[in-house]
Design an enzyme around this catalytic site. Sequence first.
Site, mmCIF file in Angstrom:
data_model
loop_
_atom_site.group_PDB
_atom_site.id
_atom_site.type_symbol
_atom_site.label_atom_id
_atom_site.label_comp_id
_atom_site.label_asym_id
_atom_site.label_seq_id
_atom_site.Cartn_x
_atom_site.Cartn_y
_atom_site.Cartn_z
ATOM 1 N N LEU A 46 0.851 -1.190 0.000
ATOM 2 C CA LEU A 46 0.000 0.000 0.000
ATOM 3 C C LEU A 46 0.884 1.236 0.000
ATOM 4 O O LEU A 46 1.763 1.373 0.859
ATOM 5 C CB LEU A 46 -0.905 0.017 1.234
ATOM 6 C CG LEU A 46 -1.911 -1.123 1.367
ATOM 7 C CD1 LEU A 46 -2.615 -1.057 2.714
ATOM 8 C CD2 LEU A 46 -2.930 -1.079 0.231
ATOM 9 N N ASP A 100 -4.869 -3.249 18.656
ATOM 10 C CA ASP A 100 -3.592 -2.536 18.816
ATOM 11 C C ASP A 100 -3.644 -1.293 17.933
ATOM 12 O O ASP A 100 -2.745 -1.021 17.142
ATOM 13 C CB ASP A 100 -2.424 -3.440 18.421
ATOM 14 C CG ASP A 100 -1.060 -2.845 18.775
ATOM 15 O OD1 ASP A 100 -1.022 -1.876 19.562
ATOM 16 O OD2 ASP A 100 -0.039 -3.343 18.257
#
Length: 281
Positions: free
Chosen positions: A84, A186
Amino acid sequence: MIGSRLERLLGVRVREVQDLGMNHRWRLHRAVLADGRPVFVKSGKVGALFAAEAAGLRWLGEAGAVPVPQVLAVDEETLVLPWLESEPATAPAAERFGRELAALHAAGAESFGASWPGFIAELPMDNTPGSSWPSWYAERRVLPFLRAAVDRGGLSKDDARLVERVVERIEALAGPAEPPSRIHGDCWSGNVLWAGGRGWLVDPAAHGGHRETDLAMLALFGAPFLDRILAAYQEVSPLADGWRARVPLHQLHPLLVHVVLFGRGYRSAVVEAARAALAAG
């Protein structure tokens, strides 16, 4: 070696591999396949960790809410995801992320915990399912990492007693009961990758948890446009009264994780979070 492993896993020729260095116990790579596609690769001897990350990504992706990378391949030494291209966060992207995060949480979970082993960084977490978030959070998240922090010299016995007082009062401190949410687990700012005008979730410690945990994690190290994220989230799924006062309670576990990983430099943050959690109650 990593190139041949990728070719075996993906069934395509690998044109090039770039080493991006270490992160915790694994190496990072950018590889380009024969058809020109770039992929992101983690490699290392990490046991069940990559399989757990892959399971979490797939589970989050099933909600069709916040985008997550597709798992292209995984084995005990390798995890392969699409590459990405990151970009700066923008206010519109942050607002969209807030709405999509609310939708992700609303997808829910069967219980608190998960059916796969838990990890945060390289540290194992107990994902044994439970039905009550306060007791589950205390027993599966806070107390194990509190013991590890003391054993490694990051916290004193007096510090531990302060955190134990939070655990003793956790039923009163946890706020109104909520059903299990589908959370990243997280969700600090470094695990939100901005690409294509959206916030993507990466590196999950996914499980059924409390939705306020993800929002507290976003605040812990300062997500960009946090006020826009929270406002958009609230438009879709309003939070229970008093949620801001409960932020330190939800930050207590990740701060204990940081003490275990990095030592006494995070000790004062743990103490402050514990005191704030008690004061809010």
